[in-house]
Design a protein around this motif. Sequence first.
Motif, PDB file in Angstrom:
ATOM      1  N   GLN A  39     -18.904  -1.148  -6.531  1.00  0.00           N
ATOM      2  CA  GLN A  39     -20.757  -1.666  -5.354  1.00  0.00           C
ATOM      3  C   GLN A  39     -19.594  -2.624  -4.426  1.00  0.00           C
ATOM      4  OE1 GLN A  39     -22.098  -5.904  -8.082  1.00  0.00           O
ATOM      5  NE2 GLN A  39     -23.916  -4.003  -8.846  1.00  0.00           N
ATOM      6  N   TRP A  40     -18.692  -2.143  -3.261  1.00  0.00           N
ATOM      7  CA  TRP A  40     -18.534  -1.982  -1.823  1.00  0.00           C
ATOM      8  C   TRP A  40     -18.539  -1.482  -1.274  1.00  0.00           C
ATOM      9  CZ3 TRP A  40     -14.686  -5.822  -1.562  1.00  0.00           C
ATOM     10  CH2 TRP A  40     -14.203  -6.519  -2.952  1.00  0.00           C
ATOM     11  N   LEU A  41     -18.769  -1.542   0.095  1.00  0.00           N
ATOM     12  CA  LEU A  41     -19.134  -0.868   0.936  1.00  0.00           C
ATOM     13  C   LEU A  41     -17.800  -0.928   2.001  1.00  0.00           C
ATOM     14  CD1 LEU A  41     -22.436  -3.047   1.705  1.00  0.00           C
ATOM     15  CD2 LEU A  41     -22.157  -0.564   0.834  1.00  0.00           C
ATOM     16  N   THR A  42     -18.510   0.140   2.796  1.00  0.00           N
ATOM     17  CA  THR A  42     -16.778   0.248   3.934  1.00  0.00           C
ATOM     18  C   THR A  42     -17.530   0.302   5.614  1.00  0.00           C
ATOM     19  OG1 THR A  42     -14.484   1.506   4.600  1.00  0.00           O
ATOM     20  CG2 THR A  42     -16.493   2.309   3.730  1.00  0.00           C
ATOM     21  N   SER A  43     -16.196  -0.351   6.066  1.00  0.00           N
ATOM     22  CA  SER A  43     -16.853  -0.048   7.415  1.00  0.00           C
ATOM     23  C   SER A  43     -15.850   0.288   8.283  1.00  0.00           C
ATOM     24  CB  SER A  43     -16.714  -1.631   8.105  1.00  0.00           C
ATOM     25  OG  SER A  43     -15.709  -2.146   8.139  1.00  0.00           O
ATOM     26  N   SER A 102     -11.048   0.782   4.682  1.00  0.00           N
ATOM     27  CA  SER A 102     -11.634  -0.220   4.386  1.00  0.00           C
ATOM     28  C   SER A 102     -12.355  -1.176   5.024  1.00  0.00           C
ATOM     29  CB  SER A 102      -9.681  -0.507   5.199  1.00  0.00           C
ATOM     30  OG  SER A 102      -9.651  -0.392   6.961  1.00  0.00           O
ATOM     31  N   GLY A 103     -11.736  -2.596   5.614  1.00  0.00           N
ATOM     32  CA  GLY A 103     -13.058  -3.450   6.269  1.00  0.00           C
ATOM     33  C   GLY A 103     -14.276  -3.481   5.232  1.00  0.00           C
ATOM     34  N   LEU A 104     -13.985  -3.789   3.565  1.00  0.00           N
ATOM     35  CA  LEU A 104     -14.735  -3.684   2.560  1.00  0.00           C
ATOM     36  C   LEU A 104     -15.354  -5.505   2.837  1.00  0.00           C
ATOM     37  CD1 LEU A 104     -12.394  -1.535  -0.269  1.00  0.00           C
ATOM     38  CD2 LEU A 104     -13.910  -0.726   1.504  1.00  0.00           C
ATOM     39  N   VAL A 105     -16.954  -5.072   1.701  1.00  0.00           N
ATOM     40  CA  VAL A 105     -17.434  -6.296   1.803  1.00  0.00           C
ATOM     41  C   VAL A 105     -18.254  -5.613   0.481  1.00  0.00           C
ATOM     42  CG1 VAL A 105     -17.751  -6.987   3.747  1.00  0.00           C
ATOM     43  CG2 VAL A 105     -19.619  -5.035   3.363  1.00  0.00           C
ATOM     44  N   PRO A 137     -12.290 -14.626 -12.110  1.00  0.00           N
ATOM     45  CA  PRO A 137     -11.812 -14.954 -10.928  1.00  0.00           C
ATOM     46  C   PRO A 137     -11.758 -13.821  -9.934  1.00  0.00           C
ATOM     47  CG  PRO A 137     -10.175 -15.754 -12.355  1.00  0.00           C
ATOM     48  CD  PRO A 137     -10.723 -14.865 -13.540  1.00  0.00           C
ATOM     49  N   TYR A 138     -12.340 -13.925  -8.572  1.00  0.00           N
ATOM     50  CA  TYR A 138     -12.830 -13.589  -7.852  1.00  0.00           C
ATOM     51  C   TYR A 138     -11.384 -13.090  -6.791  1.00  0.00           C
ATOM     52  CZ  TYR A 138     -15.118 -11.697  -3.004  1.00  0.00           C
ATOM     53  OH  TYR A 138     -15.457 -10.964  -2.310  1.00  0.00           O
ATOM     54  N   THR A 139     -11.424 -11.794  -6.120  1.00  0.00           N
ATOM     55  CA  THR A 139     -10.132 -11.556  -5.296  1.00  0.00           C
ATOM     56  C   THR A 139     -10.748  -9.922  -4.319  1.00  0.00           C
ATOM     57  OG1 THR A 139      -8.844 -10.032  -6.475  1.00  0.00           O
ATOM     58  CG2 THR A 139      -7.996 -12.203  -6.711  1.00  0.00           C
ATOM     59  N   GLU A 140     -10.724 -10.232  -3.246  1.00  0.00           N
ATOM     60  CA  GLU A 140     -11.000 -10.059  -1.862  1.00  0.00           C
ATOM     61  C   GLU A 140     -10.419  -8.563  -2.303  1.00  0.00           C
ATOM     62  OE1 GLU A 140     -14.031  -9.549  -0.437  1.00  0.00           O
ATOM     63  OE2 GLU A 140     -15.104 -11.186   0.587  1.00  0.00           O
ATOM     64  N   ARG A 141     -10.852  -7.164  -2.456  1.00  0.00           N
ATOM     65  CA  ARG A 141     -10.298  -5.466  -1.812  1.00  0.00           C
ATOM     66  C   ARG A 141     -10.020  -5.418  -0.338  1.00  0.00           C
ATOM     67  NH1 ARG A 141     -11.009  -1.480  -5.741  1.00  0.00           N
ATOM     68  NH2 ARG A 141      -9.655  -2.181  -7.176  1.00  0.00           N
ATOM     69  N   LYS A 142      -8.498  -5.224  -0.337  1.00  0.00           N
ATOM     70  CA  LYS A 142      -8.037  -5.419   0.999  1.00  0.00           C
ATOM     71  C   LYS A 142      -8.795  -3.585   1.356  1.00  0.00           C
ATOM     72  CE  LYS A 142      -4.866  -6.096   5.113  1.00  0.00           C
ATOM     73  NZ  LYS A 142      -3.769  -6.291   4.810  1.00  0.00           N
ATOM     74  N   SER A 143      -8.515  -2.878   0.571  1.00  0.00           N
ATOM     75  CA  SER A 143      -8.550  -1.160   1.039  1.00  0.00           C
ATOM     76  C   SER A 143      -9.355  -0.657   0.278  1.00  0.00           C
ATOM     77  CB  SER A 143      -7.781  -0.845   2.032  1.00  0.00           C
ATOM     78  OG  SER A 143      -6.464  -0.945   1.005  1.00  0.00           O
ATOM     79  N   ILE A 144      -8.810   0.889  -0.061  1.00  0.00           N
ATOM     80  CA  ILE A 144      -8.917   1.319  -1.372  1.00  0.00           C
ATOM     81  C   ILE A 144      -8.391   2.782  -0.494  1.00  0.00           C
ATOM     82  CG2 ILE A 144     -10.350   0.861  -2.889  1.00  0.00           C
ATOM     83  CD1 ILE A 144     -12.428   2.986  -2.379  1.00  0.00           C
ATOM     84  N   SER A 145      -7.707   3.361  -0.952  1.00  0.00           N
ATOM     85  CA  SER A 145      -7.580   4.807  -0.494  1.00  0.00           C
ATOM     86  C   SER A 145      -6.745   5.723  -1.356  1.00  0.00           C
ATOM     87  CB  SER A 145      -5.943   4.402   0.461  1.00  0.00           C
ATOM     88  OG  SER A 145      -5.321   4.041   0.028  1.00  0.00           O
TER      89      SER A 145
END
Length: 393
Positions: A276-280, A335-338, A234-242
Amino acid sequence: MTRAIVHLDMNTFFVSCERITNSQLEGIPLIIGGGDRGVVASCSYEARRFGVRSAMPINMALKLCPQAKVMKGDMELYSKYSHTITEIIQEKAPIVEKASIDEFYLDITGMDKFYGSYKWTDELAQKITKETGLPLTFALSINKTVSKIGTGEGKQKQNLEIPEHLVKPFLNPLSIQKIPMVGDVTFRLLSRIGIRTIQTLSEMPAEVLQQMIGKNGVEIWKKANGIDNNPVEPYTERKSISTEHTFSQDTIDLVKLKTILIGMVEKLAFQLRSEQWLTSTIVVKIRYANFDTETKQCKIAYTSADHILTTSVVQLFDKLFQRRMRLRLIGIRFSGLVRGTYQINLFEDTEEMLSLYAAMDKIKSRYGFDAVMRCAGASFKPNNKDEILKRKL
Protein backbone atom coordinates in the motif's frame (compact mmCIF):
# COMPACT_ATOMS: atom_id res chain seq x y z
CA MET A 1 -3.29 -5.93 32.09
CA THR A 2 -6.17 -5.31 29.72
CA ARG A 3 -5.02 -3.73 26.49
CA ALA A 4 -6.29 -0.31 25.38
CA ILE A 5 -6.25 -0.04 21.59
CA VAL A 6 -7.53 2.97 19.65
CA HIS A 7 -8.58 2.97 16.01
CA LEU A 8 -8.65 6.51 14.63
CA ASP A 9 -10.18 7.14 11.20
CA MET A 10 -10.37 10.44 9.32
CA ASN A 11 -13.92 11.02 8.07
CA THR A 12 -14.26 11.17 4.25
CA PHE A 13 -10.61 12.18 4.22
CA PHE A 14 -10.19 13.20 0.57
CA VAL A 15 -13.46 15.14 0.58
CA SER A 16 -12.56 16.89 3.85
CA CYS A 17 -9.14 17.92 2.47
CA GLU A 18 -10.78 19.40 -0.64
CA ARG A 19 -13.30 21.32 1.45
CA ILE A 20 -10.55 22.92 3.53
CA THR A 21 -9.08 24.44 0.37
CA ASN A 22 -12.48 25.36 -1.12
CA SER A 23 -15.33 26.18 1.28
CA GLN A 24 -17.83 26.28 -1.62
CA LEU A 25 -17.71 22.46 -1.62
CA GLU A 26 -19.34 22.31 1.83
CA GLY A 27 -22.74 20.64 2.03
CA ILE A 28 -22.92 19.44 -1.59
CA PRO A 29 -22.69 15.87 -2.95
CA LEU A 30 -19.02 15.49 -3.86
CA ILE A 31 -17.25 12.63 -5.63
CA ILE A 32 -13.47 12.29 -5.82
CA GLY A 33 -12.52 10.35 -8.93
CA GLY A 34 -12.19 11.00 -12.61
CA GLY A 35 -13.23 10.11 -16.12
CA ASP A 36 -16.56 8.76 -17.34
CA ARG A 37 -15.25 5.20 -16.99
CA GLY A 38 -13.23 5.81 -13.83
CA VAL A 39 -14.15 4.79 -10.30
CA VAL A 40 -15.10 6.63 -7.10
CA ALA A 41 -12.04 7.09 -4.90
CA SER A 42 -14.03 8.83 -2.15
CA CYS A 43 -17.37 10.58 -1.73
CA SER A 44 -19.10 12.89 0.73
CA TYR A 45 -21.87 11.81 3.09
CA GLU A 46 -24.27 13.86 0.97
CA ALA A 47 -23.45 11.58 -1.99
CA ARG A 48 -23.59 8.42 0.12
CA ARG A 49 -27.23 9.13 0.97
CA PHE A 50 -27.98 8.43 -2.71
CA GLY A 51 -26.15 5.08 -2.57
CA VAL A 52 -22.78 6.25 -3.91
CA ARG A 53 -19.79 4.38 -2.46
CA SER A 54 -16.05 3.97 -2.97
CA ALA A 55 -14.85 1.85 -5.92
CA MET A 56 -18.20 2.33 -7.73
CA PRO A 57 -17.92 3.27 -11.43
CA ILE A 58 -18.28 7.03 -11.88
CA ASN A 59 -21.06 6.65 -14.46
CA MET A 60 -23.09 4.52 -12.05
CA ALA A 61 -22.53 7.02 -9.22
CA LEU A 62 -23.79 9.87 -11.41
CA LYS A 63 -26.93 7.91 -12.27
CA LEU A 64 -27.64 7.57 -8.55
CA CYS A 65 -26.67 11.18 -7.78
CA PRO A 66 -26.72 13.25 -11.00
CA GLN A 67 -26.28 16.53 -9.10
CA ALA A 68 -22.95 15.43 -7.61
CA LYS A 69 -19.80 17.41 -8.37
CA VAL A 70 -16.93 15.20 -9.58
CA MET A 71 -13.35 16.26 -8.84
CA LYS A 72 -10.03 14.75 -9.75
CA GLY A 73 -8.09 13.78 -6.63
CA ASP A 74 -4.97 15.58 -5.40
CA MET A 75 -2.72 12.97 -3.74
CA GLU A 76 -0.09 15.59 -2.95
CA LEU A 77 -2.61 17.55 -0.87
CA TYR A 78 -3.88 14.42 0.90
CA SER A 79 -0.35 13.23 1.63
CA LYS A 80 0.56 16.59 3.16
CA TYR A 81 -2.37 16.46 5.58
CA SER A 82 -1.71 12.79 6.34
CA HIS A 83 1.89 13.62 7.26
CA THR A 84 0.74 16.44 9.57
CA ILE A 85 -1.75 14.14 11.32
CA THR A 86 0.92 11.47 11.73
CA GLU A 87 3.30 13.94 13.37
CA ILE A 88 0.63 15.10 15.84
CA ILE A 89 -0.20 11.53 16.85
CA GLN A 90 3.43 10.37 17.11
CA GLU A 91 4.21 13.32 19.37
CA LYS A 92 1.57 12.14 21.88
CA ALA A 93 1.02 8.39 21.54
CA PRO A 94 3.51 5.76 22.82
CA ILE A 95 2.93 3.27 19.96
CA VAL A 96 1.40 4.23 16.60
CA GLU A 97 0.62 2.11 13.55
CA LYS A 98 -0.31 3.96 10.37
CA ALA A 99 -2.70 1.53 8.69
CA SER A 100 -3.32 3.72 5.64
CA ILE A 101 -3.17 7.34 4.53
CA ASP A 102 -6.15 8.19 6.76
CA GLU A 103 -6.37 5.61 9.58
CA PHE A 104 -4.23 4.79 12.60
CA TYR A 105 -4.02 2.30 15.48
CA LEU A 106 -2.70 3.46 18.85
CA ASP A 107 -1.67 1.25 21.77
CA ILE A 108 -2.22 3.29 24.94
CA THR A 109 -2.27 0.37 27.37
CA GLY A 110 -1.60 1.55 30.92
CA MET A 111 -2.59 5.13 30.20
CA ASP A 112 -5.61 4.83 32.49
CA LYS A 113 -3.31 4.56 35.52
CA PHE A 114 -2.33 8.19 35.10
CA TYR A 115 -4.99 9.62 32.85
CA GLY A 116 -8.31 8.28 31.59
CA SER A 117 -7.70 6.47 28.28
CA TYR A 118 -10.90 7.75 26.67
CA LYS A 119 -10.31 11.32 27.88
CA TRP A 120 -6.72 11.22 26.58
CA THR A 121 -7.86 9.95 23.16
CA ASP A 122 -10.65 12.53 22.97
CA GLU A 123 -8.21 15.36 23.65
CA LEU A 124 -5.84 14.02 20.98
CA ALA A 125 -8.72 13.89 18.48
CA GLN A 126 -9.68 17.48 19.31
CA LYS A 127 -6.06 18.57 18.84
CA ILE A 128 -5.92 16.94 15.38
CA THR A 129 -9.14 18.61 14.28
CA LYS A 130 -8.10 21.99 15.71
CA GLU A 131 -4.70 21.97 13.98
CA THR A 132 -5.82 20.53 10.62
CA GLY A 133 -9.52 21.37 10.40
CA LEU A 134 -10.25 17.73 9.51
CA PRO A 135 -13.03 15.70 11.19
CA LEU A 136 -12.39 12.20 12.55
CA THR A 137 -13.91 9.33 14.48
CA PHE A 138 -12.23 7.00 16.98
CA ALA A 139 -13.09 3.93 19.01
CA LEU A 140 -11.29 2.60 22.09
CA SER A 141 -11.41 -1.09 23.00
CA ILE A 142 -9.31 -4.15 23.92
CA ASN A 143 -7.92 -4.99 20.48
CA LYS A 144 -7.60 -3.80 16.88
CA THR A 145 -10.60 -5.73 15.52
CA VAL A 146 -13.13 -4.43 18.05
CA SER A 147 -11.84 -0.85 17.87
CA LYS A 148 -11.97 -0.87 14.04
CA ILE A 149 -15.53 -2.20 14.03
CA GLY A 150 -16.33 0.41 16.68
CA THR A 151 -15.06 3.21 14.47
CA GLY A 152 -17.32 2.02 11.67
CA GLU A 153 -20.31 2.12 13.99
CA GLY A 154 -19.18 5.42 15.46
CA LYS A 155 -19.56 7.14 12.10
CA GLN A 156 -23.24 7.45 13.05
CA LYS A 157 -22.97 7.49 16.87
CA GLN A 158 -19.76 9.48 17.34
CA ASN A 159 -16.77 8.17 19.28
CA LEU A 160 -17.13 4.91 21.18
CA GLU A 161 -15.52 3.21 24.15
CA ILE A 162 -16.07 -0.55 24.28
CA PRO A 163 -14.67 -2.06 27.52
CA GLU A 164 -13.96 -5.78 27.76
CA HIS A 165 -17.25 -6.73 29.46
CA LEU A 166 -19.25 -5.01 26.69
CA VAL A 167 -17.39 -6.46 23.69
CA LYS A 168 -19.77 -9.39 23.12
CA PRO A 169 -22.98 -7.36 23.62
CA PHE A 170 -21.57 -4.78 21.17
CA LEU A 171 -20.56 -7.28 18.48
CA ASN A 172 -23.39 -9.82 18.70
CA PRO A 173 -26.21 -7.95 16.89
CA LEU A 174 -23.99 -6.62 14.09
CA SER A 175 -23.86 -8.06 10.57
CA ILE A 176 -20.99 -10.43 9.83
CA GLN A 177 -20.02 -7.99 7.07
CA LYS A 178 -18.66 -5.73 9.80
CA ILE A 179 -15.85 -8.22 10.51
CA PRO A 180 -12.56 -7.48 8.75
CA MET A 181 -11.75 -10.39 6.36
CA VAL A 182 -15.43 -11.09 5.59
CA GLY A 183 -15.85 -10.06 1.96
CA ASP A 184 -18.80 -10.43 -0.39
CA VAL A 185 -18.03 -14.05 -1.30
CA THR A 186 -17.76 -15.18 2.35
CA PHE A 187 -20.86 -13.19 3.29
CA ARG A 188 -22.95 -14.84 0.57
CA LEU A 189 -21.65 -18.29 1.51
CA LEU A 190 -22.51 -17.87 5.20
CA SER A 191 -25.82 -16.15 4.46
CA ARG A 192 -27.01 -19.20 2.53
CA ILE A 193 -26.90 -21.26 5.71
CA GLY A 194 -28.52 -18.57 7.84
CA ILE A 195 -25.41 -17.01 9.38
CA ARG A 196 -25.89 -13.28 9.15
CA THR A 197 -25.10 -11.88 12.60
CA ILE A 198 -21.83 -11.97 14.49
CA GLN A 199 -23.48 -13.77 17.40
CA THR A 200 -24.59 -16.68 15.20
CA LEU A 201 -21.12 -16.85 13.67
CA SER A 202 -19.42 -16.80 17.08
CA GLU A 203 -21.50 -19.78 18.23
CA MET A 204 -20.39 -21.98 15.34
CA PRO A 205 -17.61 -24.53 16.01
CA ALA A 206 -14.37 -23.03 14.69
CA GLU A 207 -13.47 -26.33 12.97
CA VAL A 208 -16.70 -26.28 10.94
CA LEU A 209 -16.05 -22.72 9.84
CA GLN A 210 -12.54 -23.67 8.76
CA GLN A 211 -13.86 -26.56 6.68
CA MET A 212 -16.33 -24.20 4.98
CA ILE A 213 -14.11 -21.25 4.09
CA GLY A 214 -10.54 -22.49 4.47
CA LYS A 215 -7.59 -21.37 6.57
CA ASN A 216 -9.13 -17.98 7.42
CA GLY A 217 -12.09 -19.67 9.09
CA VAL A 218 -10.50 -19.84 12.55
CA GLU A 219 -9.33 -16.21 12.35
CA ILE A 220 -12.83 -15.03 11.42
CA TRP A 221 -14.28 -17.10 14.29
CA LYS A 222 -11.84 -15.44 16.71
CA LYS A 223 -12.79 -11.98 15.48
CA ALA A 224 -16.49 -12.82 15.87
CA ASN A 225 -15.71 -13.69 19.49
CA GLY A 226 -13.79 -10.47 20.05
CA ILE A 227 -10.39 -12.21 20.09
CA ASP A 228 -7.46 -10.49 18.38
CA ASN A 229 -3.94 -10.65 19.79
CA ASN A 230 -2.28 -8.84 16.87
CA PRO A 231 0.00 -6.08 18.16
CA VAL A 232 0.01 -2.46 17.09
CA GLU A 233 3.04 -2.33 14.79
CA PRO A 234 5.17 0.82 15.25
CA TYR A 235 5.08 2.96 12.11
CA THR A 236 8.17 3.92 10.13
CA GLU A 237 8.22 5.76 6.83
CA ARG A 238 9.83 3.92 3.95
CA LYS A 239 12.14 6.13 1.95
CA SER A 240 12.28 4.11 -1.28
CA ILE A 241 12.23 0.71 -2.90
CA SER A 242 14.64 -0.28 -5.64
CA THR A 243 15.96 -3.13 -7.73
CA GLU A 244 19.11 -3.68 -9.78
CA HIS A 245 20.11 -6.26 -12.37
CA THR A 246 23.76 -7.11 -13.08
CA PHE A 247 24.38 -8.89 -16.36
CA SER A 248 26.60 -11.97 -16.48
CA GLN A 249 27.94 -10.54 -19.74
CA ASP A 250 27.93 -6.84 -20.67
CA THR A 251 25.25 -6.08 -23.27
CA ILE A 252 24.09 -3.42 -25.70
CA ASP A 253 20.96 -5.33 -26.80
CA LEU A 254 18.21 -2.70 -26.50
CA VAL A 255 15.35 -5.19 -26.79
CA LYS A 256 16.82 -7.27 -23.96
CA LEU A 257 17.49 -4.20 -21.80
CA LYS A 258 13.97 -2.82 -22.14
CA THR A 259 12.42 -6.24 -21.58
CA ILE A 260 14.28 -6.56 -18.30
CA LEU A 261 13.36 -3.00 -17.31
CA ILE A 262 9.66 -3.77 -17.86
CA GLY A 263 9.95 -6.89 -15.71
CA MET A 264 11.68 -4.91 -12.97
CA VAL A 265 8.92 -2.28 -13.02
CA GLU A 266 6.25 -4.96 -12.79
CA LYS A 267 7.92 -6.51 -9.75
CA LEU A 268 8.36 -3.20 -7.94
CA ALA A 269 4.83 -2.02 -8.80
CA PHE A 270 3.41 -5.26 -7.38
CA GLN A 271 5.38 -4.63 -4.18
CA LEU A 272 4.05 -1.07 -3.99
CA ARG A 273 0.46 -2.26 -4.22
CA SER A 274 1.00 -5.18 -1.84
CA GLU A 275 2.40 -2.86 0.83
CA GLN A 276 0.00 0.00 0.00
CA TRP A 277 2.51 2.56 -1.23
CA LEU A 278 2.33 5.13 -4.02
CA THR A 279 5.44 6.63 -5.61
CA SER A 280 6.06 10.10 -7.01
CA THR A 281 9.71 9.92 -8.08
CA ILE A 282 11.37 7.51 -10.53
CA VAL A 283 15.14 7.06 -10.83
CA VAL A 284 16.78 4.95 -13.55
CA LYS A 285 20.43 3.92 -13.14
CA ILE A 286 22.88 2.44 -15.65
CA ARG A 287 26.48 1.30 -15.28
CA TYR A 288 28.67 0.98 -18.35
CA ALA A 289 31.25 -1.70 -18.98
CA ASN A 290 33.98 0.72 -17.85
CA PHE A 291 32.09 1.17 -14.51
CA ASP A 292 30.94 4.72 -15.28
CA THR A 293 27.57 5.09 -13.55
CA GLU A 294 24.82 7.54 -14.53
CA THR A 295 21.29 8.21 -13.24
CA LYS A 296 18.30 10.23 -14.35
CA GLN A 297 15.04 10.90 -12.51
CA CYS A 298 11.61 12.42 -13.03
CA LYS A 299 8.59 13.38 -10.92
CA ILE A 300 5.17 11.89 -11.65
CA ALA A 301 1.70 12.00 -10.10
CA TYR A 302 1.42 9.52 -7.23
CA THR A 303 0.78 6.03 -8.58
CA SER A 304 1.52 2.31 -8.27
CA ALA A 305 0.27 1.37 -11.74
CA ASP A 306 2.56 -0.69 -13.99
CA HIS A 307 1.50 0.98 -17.24
CA ILE A 308 2.22 4.50 -15.95
CA LEU A 309 5.53 3.56 -14.31
CA THR A 310 6.72 1.52 -17.31
CA THR A 311 6.21 4.41 -19.73
CA SER A 312 8.21 6.78 -17.51
CA VAL A 313 11.02 4.27 -16.89
CA VAL A 314 11.49 3.50 -20.61
CA GLN A 315 11.48 7.22 -21.47
CA LEU A 316 14.12 7.90 -18.81
CA PHE A 317 16.25 5.01 -20.04
CA ASP A 318 16.13 6.33 -23.64
CA LYS A 319 17.32 9.75 -22.45
CA LEU A 320 20.01 8.24 -20.23
CA PHE A 321 21.57 5.59 -22.49
CA GLN A 322 23.40 7.76 -25.04
CA ARG A 323 26.93 6.39 -25.29
CA ARG A 324 26.11 3.18 -27.18
CA MET A 325 28.58 1.37 -24.94
CA ARG A 326 27.87 -2.01 -23.40
CA LEU A 327 26.10 -2.01 -20.04
CA ARG A 328 26.93 -4.19 -17.03
CA LEU A 329 24.06 -3.05 -14.74
CA ILE A 330 20.66 -1.38 -14.86
CA GLY A 331 18.55 -0.31 -11.89
CA ILE A 332 15.29 1.38 -10.92
CA ARG A 333 14.35 3.21 -7.72
CA PHE A 334 10.90 4.46 -6.69
CA SER A 335 10.99 7.14 -3.99
CA GLY A 336 8.80 9.93 -2.64
CA LEU A 337 6.54 7.23 -1.21
CA VAL A 338 3.23 7.88 0.52
CA ARG A 339 0.70 5.50 1.99
CA GLY A 340 -2.21 4.68 -0.27
CA THR A 341 -3.71 1.90 -2.36
CA TYR A 342 -3.87 1.64 -6.11
CA GLN A 343 -7.65 2.11 -6.00
CA ILE A 344 -7.41 5.60 -4.49
CA ASN A 345 -5.07 6.65 -7.27
CA LEU A 346 -7.38 5.60 -10.11
CA PHE A 347 -8.51 9.14 -10.83
CA GLU A 348 -8.32 8.59 -14.57
CA ASP A 349 -8.18 4.82 -15.09
CA THR A 350 -11.12 2.61 -15.90
CA GLU A 351 -12.98 0.02 -13.88
CA GLU A 352 -11.62 -2.63 -16.27
CA MET A 353 -8.03 -1.59 -15.50
CA LEU A 354 -8.74 -1.77 -11.77
CA SER A 355 -10.18 -5.27 -12.15
CA LEU A 356 -7.17 -6.40 -14.20
CA TYR A 357 -4.65 -5.27 -11.58
CA ALA A 358 -6.72 -6.77 -8.75
CA ALA A 359 -6.91 -10.14 -10.54
CA MET A 360 -3.19 -10.21 -11.39
CA ASP A 361 -2.16 -9.23 -7.86
CA LYS A 362 -4.39 -11.91 -6.37
CA ILE A 363 -2.75 -14.59 -8.55
CA LYS A 364 0.75 -13.28 -7.74
CA SER A 365 0.02 -13.22 -4.00
CA ARG A 366 -1.25 -16.79 -4.02
CA TYR A 367 1.11 -18.51 -6.46
CA GLY A 368 4.14 -16.22 -6.53
CA PHE A 369 5.25 -13.24 -8.60
CA ASP A 370 6.18 -15.36 -11.63
CA ALA A 371 2.72 -16.97 -11.85
CA VAL A 372 1.43 -14.25 -14.19
CA MET A 373 3.42 -11.57 -16.01
CA ARG A 374 3.15 -9.39 -19.05
CA CYS A 375 4.83 -10.91 -22.10
CA ALA A 376 7.10 -7.87 -22.45
CA GLY A 377 8.69 -8.46 -19.05
CA ALA A 378 8.42 -12.22 -18.71
CA SER A 379 12.15 -12.82 -19.25
CA PHE A 380 13.12 -10.84 -16.14
CA LYS A 381 14.33 -13.06 -13.30
CA PRO A 382 15.94 -11.72 -10.13
CA ASN A 383 19.61 -12.68 -10.09
CA ASN A 384 20.10 -12.64 -6.34
CA LYS A 385 18.10 -13.02 -3.14
CA ASP A 386 18.44 -9.32 -2.33
CA GLU A 387 17.04 -8.23 -5.71
CA ILE A 388 14.73 -5.71 -4.07
CA LEU A 389 16.47 -3.35 -1.68
CA LYS A 390 14.35 -1.72 1.01
CA ARG A 391 15.48 1.52 2.57
CA LYS A 392 13.86 3.08 5.62
CA LEU A 393 14.40 6.40 7.27
